[in-house]
Design a protein around this motif. Structure first.
Motif, PDB file in Angstrom:
ATOM      1  N   TYR A 397       0.833  -1.198   0.000  1.00  0.00           N
ATOM      2  CA  TYR A 397       0.000   0.000   0.000  1.00  0.00           C
ATOM      3  C   TYR A 397       0.873   1.256   0.000  1.00  0.00           C
ATOM      4  O   TYR A 397       0.589   2.232  -0.691  1.00  0.00           O
ATOM      5  N   VAL A 398       1.938   1.219   0.799  1.00  0.00           N
ATOM      6  CA  VAL A 398       2.837   2.375   0.873  1.00  0.00           C
ATOM      7  C   VAL A 398       3.537   2.586  -0.467  1.00  0.00           C
ATOM      8  O   VAL A 398       3.606   3.710  -0.985  1.00  0.00           O
ATOM      9  N   GLN A 399       4.050   1.481  -1.058  1.00  0.00           N
ATOM     10  CA  GLN A 399       4.758   1.584  -2.336  1.00  0.00           C
ATOM     11  C   GLN A 399       3.865   2.106  -3.450  1.00  0.00           C
ATOM     12  O   GLN A 399       4.304   2.856  -4.328  1.00  0.00           O
ATOM     13  N   GLU A 400       2.591   1.723  -3.420  1.00  0.00           N
ATOM     14  CA  GLU A 400       1.670   2.116  -4.482  1.00  0.00           C
ATOM     15  C   GLU A 400       1.004   3.460  -4.228  1.00  0.00           C
ATOM     16  O   GLU A 400       0.187   3.919  -5.028  1.00  0.00           O
ATOM     17  N   GLY A 401       1.306   4.068  -3.063  1.00  0.00           N
ATOM     18  CA  GLY A 401       0.739   5.370  -2.767  1.00  0.00           C
ATOM     19  C   GLY A 401      -0.718   5.319  -2.364  1.00  0.00           C
ATOM     20  O   GLY A 401      -1.469   6.277  -2.586  1.00  0.00           O
ATOM     21  N   ILE A 402      -1.145   4.198  -1.762  1.00  0.00           N
ATOM     22  CA  ILE A 402      -2.528   4.041  -1.332  1.00  0.00           C
ATOM     23  C   ILE A 402      -2.687   4.618   0.078  1.00  0.00           C
ATOM     24  O   ILE A 402      -1.825   4.414   0.940  1.00  0.00           O
ATOM     25  N   LYS A 403      -3.793   5.321   0.328  1.00  0.00           N
ATOM     26  CA  LYS A 403      -4.052   5.863   1.666  1.00  0.00           C
ATOM     27  C   LYS A 403      -4.239   4.717   2.637  1.00  0.00           C
ATOM     28  O   LYS A 403      -5.089   3.844   2.440  1.00  0.00           O
ATOM     29  N   TRP A 404      -3.472   4.764   3.757  1.00  0.00           N
ATOM     30  CA  TRP A 404      -3.426   3.587   4.631  1.00  0.00           C
ATOM     31  C   TRP A 404      -2.970   3.976   6.035  1.00  0.00           C
ATOM     32  O   TRP A 404      -2.047   4.765   6.206  1.00  0.00           O
ATOM     33  N   THR A 405      -3.628   3.398   7.044  1.00  0.00           N
ATOM     34  CA  THR A 405      -3.205   3.569   8.437  1.00  0.00           C
ATOM     35  C   THR A 405      -2.545   2.269   8.897  1.00  0.00           C
ATOM     36  O   THR A 405      -3.201   1.221   8.924  1.00  0.00           O
ATOM     37  N   PRO A 406      -1.234   2.262   9.223  1.00  0.00           N
ATOM     38  CA  PRO A 406      -0.528   1.025   9.591  1.00  0.00           C
ATOM     39  C   PRO A 406      -1.165   0.322  10.788  1.00  0.00           C
ATOM     40  O   PRO A 406      -1.705   0.951  11.696  1.00  0.00           O
ATOM     41  N   ILE A 407      -1.097  -1.028  10.772  1.00  0.00           N
ATOM     42  CA  ILE A 407      -1.652  -1.863  11.844  1.00  0.00           C
ATOM     43  C   ILE A 407      -0.507  -2.647  12.482  1.00  0.00           C
ATOM     44  O   ILE A 407       0.307  -3.268  11.783  1.00  0.00           O
ATOM     45  N   GLU A 408      -0.439  -2.598  13.814  1.00  0.00           N
ATOM     46  CA  GLU A 408       0.625  -3.293  14.540  1.00  0.00           C
ATOM     47  C   GLU A 408       0.388  -4.811  14.531  1.00  0.00           C
ATOM     48  O   GLU A 408      -0.745  -5.278  14.624  1.00  0.00           O
ATOM     49  N   TYR A 409       1.482  -5.566  14.457  1.00  0.00           N
ATOM     50  CA  TYR A 409       1.397  -7.030  14.524  1.00  0.00           C
ATOM     51  C   TYR A 409       2.753  -7.556  14.974  1.00  0.00           C
ATOM     52  O   TYR A 409       3.774  -6.857  14.894  1.00  0.00           O
ATOM     53  N   PHE A 410       2.763  -8.812  15.441  1.00  0.00           N
ATOM     54  CA  PHE A 410       4.026  -9.419  15.858  1.00  0.00           C
ATOM     55  C   PHE A 410       4.689 -10.098  14.670  1.00  0.00           C
ATOM     56  O   PHE A 410       4.096 -10.957  14.023  1.00  0.00           O
ATOM     57  N   ASN A 411       5.928  -9.705  14.376  1.00  0.00           N
ATOM     58  CA  ASN A 411       6.688 -10.322  13.292  1.00  0.00           C
ATOM     59  C   ASN A 411       7.655 -11.340  13.899  1.00  0.00           C
ATOM     60  O   ASN A 411       8.572 -10.976  14.636  1.00  0.00           O
ATOM     61  N   ASN A 412       7.437 -12.619  13.577  1.00  0.00           N
ATOM     62  CA  ASN A 412       8.242 -13.663  14.224  1.00  0.00           C
ATOM     63  C   ASN A 412       9.600 -13.878  13.559  1.00  0.00           C
ATOM     64  O   ASN A 412      10.284 -14.858  13.848  1.00  0.00           O
ATOM     65  N   LYS A 413      10.004 -12.966  12.674  1.00  0.00           N
ATOM     66  CA  LYS A 413      11.338 -13.100  12.063  1.00  0.00           C
ATOM     67  C   LYS A 413      12.414 -13.126  13.140  1.00  0.00           C
ATOM     68  O   LYS A 413      13.435 -13.809  13.010  1.00  0.00           O
ATOM     69  N   VAL A 414      12.166 -12.419  14.246  1.00  0.00           N
ATOM     70  CA  VAL A 414      13.140 -12.385  15.332  1.00  0.00           C
ATOM     71  C   VAL A 414      13.352 -13.775  15.918  1.00  0.00           C
ATOM     72  O   VAL A 414      14.472 -14.137  16.312  1.00  0.00           O
ATOM     73  N   VAL A 415      12.308 -14.602  15.964  1.00  0.00           N
ATOM     74  CA  VAL A 415      12.447 -15.978  16.471  1.00  0.00           C
ATOM     75  C   VAL A 415      13.198 -16.847  15.469  1.00  0.00           C
ATOM     76  O   VAL A 415      14.066 -17.655  15.852  1.00  0.00           O
ATOM     77  N   CYS A 416      12.886 -16.687  14.187  1.00  0.00           N
ATOM     78  CA  CYS A 416      13.609 -17.446  13.154  1.00  0.00           C
ATOM     79  C   CYS A 416      15.099 -17.122  13.188  1.00  0.00           C
ATOM     80  O   CYS A 416      15.956 -18.014  13.078  1.00  0.00           O
ATOM     81  N   ASP A 417      15.427 -15.839  13.339  1.00  0.00           N
ATOM     82  CA  ASP A 417      16.841 -15.448  13.408  1.00  0.00           C
ATOM     83  C   ASP A 417      17.515 -16.030  14.645  1.00  0.00           C
ATOM     84  O   ASP A 417      18.679 -16.450  14.589  1.00  0.00           O
ATOM     85  N   LEU A 418      16.810 -16.047  15.772  1.00  0.00           N
ATOM     86  CA  LEU A 418      17.362 -16.645  16.997  1.00  0.00           C
ATOM     87  C   LEU A 418      17.783 -18.089  16.752  1.00  0.00           C
ATOM     88  O   LEU A 418      18.813 -18.542  17.266  1.00  0.00           O
ATOM     89  N   ILE A 419      17.018 -18.808  15.949  1.00  0.00           N
ATOM     90  CA  ILE A 419      17.300 -20.229  15.721  1.00  0.00           C
ATOM     91  C   ILE A 419      18.337 -20.439  14.627  1.00  0.00           C
ATOM     92  O   ILE A 419      19.263 -21.238  14.777  1.00  0.00           O
ATOM     93  N   GLU A 420      18.258 -19.694  13.501  1.00  0.00           N
ATOM     94  CA  GLU A 420      19.041 -20.088  12.332  1.00  0.00           C
ATOM     95  C   GLU A 420      20.170 -19.146  11.926  1.00  0.00           C
ATOM     96  O   GLU A 420      20.976 -19.519  11.071  1.00  0.00           O
ATOM     97  N   THR A 421      20.241 -17.931  12.494  1.00  0.00           N
ATOM     98  CA  THR A 421      21.277 -17.014  12.018  1.00  0.00           C
ATOM     99  C   THR A 421      22.676 -17.565  12.285  1.00  0.00           C
ATOM    100  O   THR A 421      22.894 -18.339  13.226  1.00  0.00           O
ATOM    101  N   LYS A 422      23.656 -17.162  11.461  1.00  0.00           N
ATOM    102  CA  LYS A 422      25.008 -17.727  11.568  1.00  0.00           C
ATOM    103  C   LYS A 422      25.948 -16.858  12.391  1.00  0.00           C
ATOM    104  O   LYS A 422      26.817 -17.367  13.089  1.00  0.00           O
ATOM    105  N   LEU A 423      25.809 -15.529  12.294  1.00  0.00           N
ATOM    106  CA  LEU A 423      26.787 -14.643  12.942  1.00  0.00           C
ATOM    107  C   LEU A 423      26.098 -13.516  13.691  1.00  0.00           C
ATOM    108  O   LEU A 423      24.959 -13.163  13.411  1.00  0.00           O
ATOM    109  N   ASN A 424      26.841 -12.952  14.641  1.00  0.00           N
ATOM    110  CA  ASN A 424      26.536 -11.678  15.319  1.00  0.00           C
ATOM    111  C   ASN A 424      25.135 -11.552  15.922  1.00  0.00           C
ATOM    112  O   ASN A 424      24.362 -10.726  15.465  1.00  0.00           O
TER     113      ASN A 424
END
Length: 992
Positions: A397-424
């Motif tokens: 919506y943002v890229q296409e310039g559509i009027k939009w109010t952001p909605i909060e949500y939990f992104n579990n990428k942080v859990v995936c990184d905890l398990i599989e990331t290699k460095l730092n």
């Protein structure tokens, strides 16, 4: 689709909302309450936009029949109640229309109904995709893979009697015509530890119990099958039976499935030998003498060795010792190390797990880890859901310039990184692999080392906590505690070369093929670990899915009792929370149901206007706006992005789809009509020839019927439901006409005569004498005859229209001007059903049997045919005899003229051209005087019947053509009426 019967269409109360985007309150409690209402009323499916929520009913539901398949095929999502068939059809049609790969991600906890959902999807696709016998074979393989996968990959757990203990990835390839022409099944995360140990109230994989219960006496003897409590790999949990499961019957289905997917009988035997061999391996027990392991009873070595095709002494040697390579001073040597009791037991179990895992890989063609890895893959799949339904949608919506109010949500990428990331810092899997690389043979203390290193690397992570004997990860579904004991050993996933060599020495080709490693090649680098394998598998899977258009099914388990109508509020609410359904509803409610790039939108809906079809000449964005305005779509129902059109509500999209379908339906009907007309003409030309052959040399012909076009349905049965009610559903109609039926007193009564491929119907009308329709004239089925029961058809030799249908009970005297057409069709159907020719009798004295009435017996009547005057039959009644007088007709040897038929076709063409020219410009004055019409002859009347014109007008037009031909016999028109008799000859006037 028209009005169709549906399982929710009659006397059904509204139960909650079908689509939770329409909920008045968007809270977890409101979502749970809506799901509960629907669940209690046996509605297990609910939408959140295009996402399907499925609640396990723990019973068989009535709406998965062919009737529902027909109902949902080709229907828009919101035309019918929520159903997995709607999602399946949407996925299949998108693949066909957009020519894009589709995928469906089915998620939920154990026992939520994921496996059953996959079965329904594959069953639906199999039904609607059609195809040849080769295609059907592919479908059989896809469908029959289910019992095979369940037998070898499913087991009873505390929470689910048929729990899949592995991850499944089904891939079906389709031809451009939408027919399945191939596919593959990949598995990951097979729970190998279940082969050698199970928790209380759980079972090993189903195949073991199926084999014990379903094997034949001969198989049991050859495989050494005993009761399940005899085997150490089965008796640890004390559970052998599952309620509602018939292991004996399932075993037969498993064997049939192996046959269908192409496993040869010889390989099937070896598969069973491996399963039985694993059971017998588990009964080999070790004792320890002087720190060295010894087999407690060497007698137990012989049978597993026999089943696996290996030497019993070598089996004993490899289970109690191990060959190790040592390097010293640049030189390497191999030494044999004797194992202790614990190590020997681990080796035996490692061999059993490896045999089973490789057999499983053979059956479904990959490999895996266990609960930690399972939860990791679940996190990756949840990440796809978040990426594509929450994060990506808002970013778009943002890229296409559509009027939009952001909605909060939990992104579990942080859990995936905890398990599989290699460095730092390095993730859990990287730390685990580092620790395993420095483990010694036994691995003592490695788990403690792992826990220490994890604390140092990720101890401060918000989603990680230490625990007394392990660690805790805050997954998207909640906190999960992991016991550290055995983590490193299981991650190593190493099958020592000794055991590989042992299996490669098997006498059985199939077992050797399961161990293809080349042990002579020099190994470089670290050996692969289970965690590294599953990380690669999970990322490969995610990459594959990200290339497809995704569809989602979120499965919910309503209780732990596995009983219908049992609803545990707290359990469901927890699943609603961790599945992110509330956030999903909020994004869908505030967002847009449909979006497409401009050019694809134009391609799909261009047919709606003349300006956009076949192509829009201008900016694509302007073309899209033109289409939207042409259907009067409200401006608040869509927004124009930079490269895409966004449509807010599904109903607005349905408007476009409905209009598009109407356009295509109109064009399809035009094409269909033209094609049917062409086919019918060819068909009736052939029928007319066959009909002439039936009467040839037996019966005089009427002048106005010999070249008549055959129509078949003279009653317009498509618009006559009052007549169709007496026929079977979708029964084809070959012939339908109103005829005269004569009773025992030779009284003429109108009847509707209908011929279908199997039956003859005679339908009359009667005044109702009682009931709510009293006094009304209603259609009544007077007689129904099976075509095979017709013994004879009698006709006279004259040009009349009478014929008699002779049957065992009584006969029917009928009169129809289309008798020739009826008899030709009846003869054809009779021969198809009986493989015999229909008996026809030609005589001028016809006797027929009448129906019994009251106490009197059925008697006979006589019809006599005499030579009279004119073409119309004259009837004279005399007691039990009817005399029919009619003039002479065309000779019995008469046949239809192809020239006249071609003239009919030519005349129609001339009429069309004349009509078009009159519309375009006034006709030029003719220098030739207009010929006077001659009285219409019989052939002209035949033309009249064909083209539906006034007989005098036809006579005039045809005679004008004949005059022109006489003036110029070599003119261009002569080629238009070429037939069996050559060009239009000058003396053709006499023929007319």
């Amino acid at each position: 689709m028209g009005s169709k019967y549906h399982w929710q269409s009659q006397n059904v109360k509204q139960s909650g909302v079908d689509d939770m985007v329409l909920l008045s309150k968007i809270t977890e409690d409101a979502i749970v309450d809506n799901l509960k209402k629907r669940f209690m009323d046996d509605y297990i499916f609910t939408y959140i936009g295009s996402v399907l929520i499925s609640v396990n009913p723990f019973k068989q539901m009535p709406y998965f029949t062919d009737r529902e398949i027909e109902l949902y095929q080709g229907a828009a999502q919101y035309e019918n109640p929520p159903h997995i068939y709607a999602l399946s059809d949407n996925m299949y049609r998108n693949m066909m229309i957009e020519v894009e790969n589709q995928c469906v991600i089915i998620s939920g906890e154990s026992g939520a109904g994921k496996t059953v959902a996959a079965k329904y999807i594959m069953g639906y696709i199999s039904k609607v995709s059609g195809g040849s016998s080769k295609v059907q074979h592919v479908k059989d393989i896809i469908l029959q893979s289910n019992p095979l996968l369940e037998a070898f990959g499913n087991a009873k757990t505390v929470r689910n009697n048929n729990s899949s203990r592995f991850g499944k990835y089904f891939e079906i390839q389709f031809s451009r015509g939408g027919e399945p022409d191939g596919g593959k099944i990949s598995n990951f995360l097979l729970e190998k530890s279940r082969v050698v140990s199970q928790n209380e109230n759980e079972r090993n994989f189903h195949i073991y119990y199926q084999l014990i219960e379903g094997a034949s006496p001969q198989q049991k003897e050859s495989l050494g099958i005993m009761t399940p409590d005899y085997y150490n790999y089965l008796n640890q949990s004390g559970t052998y039976k599952v309620d509602g499961t018939n292991d004996c019957k399932d075993f037969q289905e498993t064997m049939e499935a192996m046959q269908v997917i192409g496993i040869s009988p010889g390989c099937q035997i070896q598969v069973l030998q491996i399963i039985a061999g694993i059971l017998h391996l588990g009964n080999i027990i070790f004792t320890e003498q002087g720190n060295y392991a010894q087999v407690d009873s060497t007698d137990l070595l012989a049978f597993p060795a026999y089943l696996l095709g290996i030497d019993a002494n070598r089996l004993q040697e490899k289970l109690t010792s191990r060959k190790m390579d040592s390097k010293w001073g640049g030189k390497s040597e191999s030494i044999n190390v004797t194992l202790n009791e614990e190590q020997a037991s681990h080796t035996r179990d490692a061999l059993a797990k490896a045999l089973y895992a490789r057999l499983f890989d053979y059956l479904v063609e990959k490999n895996g880890f266990e609960q930690f890895c399972i939860n990791f893959v679940n996190e990756k799949l949840q990440q796809i859901f978040i990426e594509l339904t929450l994060k990506a949608e808002q970013e778009e919506y943002v890229q296409e310039g559509i009027k939009w109010t952001p909605i909060e949500y939990f992104n579990n990428k942080v859990v995936c990184d905890l398990i599989e990331t290699k460095l730092n810092p390095p993730g859990i899997m990287s730390v685990l692999d580092d620790v395993c690389a420095t483990m010694h043979a036994k691995g003592e203390g490695a788990d403690d080392t792992l826990l220490q290193k994890l604390s140092a690397a990720v101890g401060t992570h918000d989603h990680f906590n230490n625990w007394n004997s392990g660690f805790v990860i805050h997954h998207y579904a909640g906190k999960v505690s992991y016991d550290i004991i055995g983590f490193c050993e299981r991650n190593r996933d190493v099958l020592f070369n000794d055991l590989i060599e042992l299996m490669q020495s098997s006498e059985q080709d199939f077992i050797r093929s399961l161990f293809p490693e080349n042990l002579n090649t020099e190994k470089k680098g670290r050996p692969s670990t289970a965690s590294s394998k599953i990380k690669k598998q999970a990322n490969d899977l995610v990459n594959t899915l990200m290339k497809c258009t995704p569809h989602y099914i979120r499965c919910i388990k309503p209780n732990e009792t596995k009983r219908a109508k049992d609803w545990e509020e707290s359990r469901v609410k927890h699943q609603v929370e961790y599945l992110g359904l509330r956030e999903n509803i909020r994004v869908r409610r505030a967002g847009f149901a449909y979006r497409r790039v401009f050019n694809k939108f134009l391609q799909r809906y261009a047919i709606l206007t003349a300006e956009t079809w076949p192509c829009w000449r201008g900016q694509e964005k302007d073309g899209v706006l033109h289409l939207l305005r042409s259907v009067n779509m409200d401006s608040d129902q869509y927004q124009m992005g930079r490269a895409k059109i966004f449509v807010k509500n599904p109903e607005s999209l349905f408007l476009l789809e409905e209009m598009r379908e109407r356009k295509f339906d109109t064009f399809a009907r035009i094409i269909q009509k033209a094609w049917k007309k062409y086919i019918a003409r060819r068909k009736y030309e052939q029928m007319r020839e066959e009909a002439s052959d039936i009467l040839y040399n037996f019966k005089e012909r009427r002048r106005n019927s010999i070249n008549r076009n055959f129509v078949g349905d003279y009653l317009g049965m498509e618009e006559r439901p009052e007549l169709r009610q007496f026929l079977a559903k979708r029964e084809r109609i070959d012939f339908a006409d109103s005829v005269n039926k004569f009773d025992r007193r030779f009284k003429s009564i109108k009847r509707d005569l209908i011929l279908t491929p199997k039956c003859i119907y005679l339908i009359g009308r009667e005044k109702m004498k009682k009931g709510p329709e009293k006094g009304q004239i209603k259609e009544v089925l007077k007689r129904k005859l099976d075509i095979g029961s017709i013994r004879l058809v009698s006709l006279s030799t004259r040009q009349d229209d009478f014929f008699i249908l002779h049957e065992a009970q009584y006969d029917s005297l009928l009169e129809s001007m289309f008798k020739t057409e009826f008899l030709s069709l009846l003869s054809k159907r009779y021969e198809e059903l009986t493989r015999n020719k229909l008996a026809l009798s030609f005589n001028d004295r016809l006797e027929f049997k009448v129906k019994k009435e009251g106490w009197g017996g059925g008697s006979s009547r006589l019809v006599v045919f005499l030579c009279g005057q004119g073409d119309m039959a004259q009837l004279k009644l005399g007691g039990k005899t009817l005399t029919v007088s009619v003039g002479n007709g065309l000779p019995k040897s008469s046949k239809g003229s192809v020239v006249v038929w071609n003239l009919c076709v030519y005349f129609q063409s001339m009429q069309r051209k004349k009509s078009i020219s009159q519309q375009r410009a006034p006709p030029a004055p003719s220098s030739r005087p207009k010929p006077q019409p001659r009285p219409p002859g019989p052939r002209c009347r035949a033309l009249y019947q064909y083209v539906g014109q006034d007989a005098d007008e036809v006579s005039f037009e045809v005679n004008e053509i004949i005059d022109l031909v006489k003036e110029d016999p070599s003119g261009w028109w002569t080629g238009r009426v070429r037939g069996k008799e050559g060009l239009f000859p000058g003396n053709y006037v006499e023929k007319i």
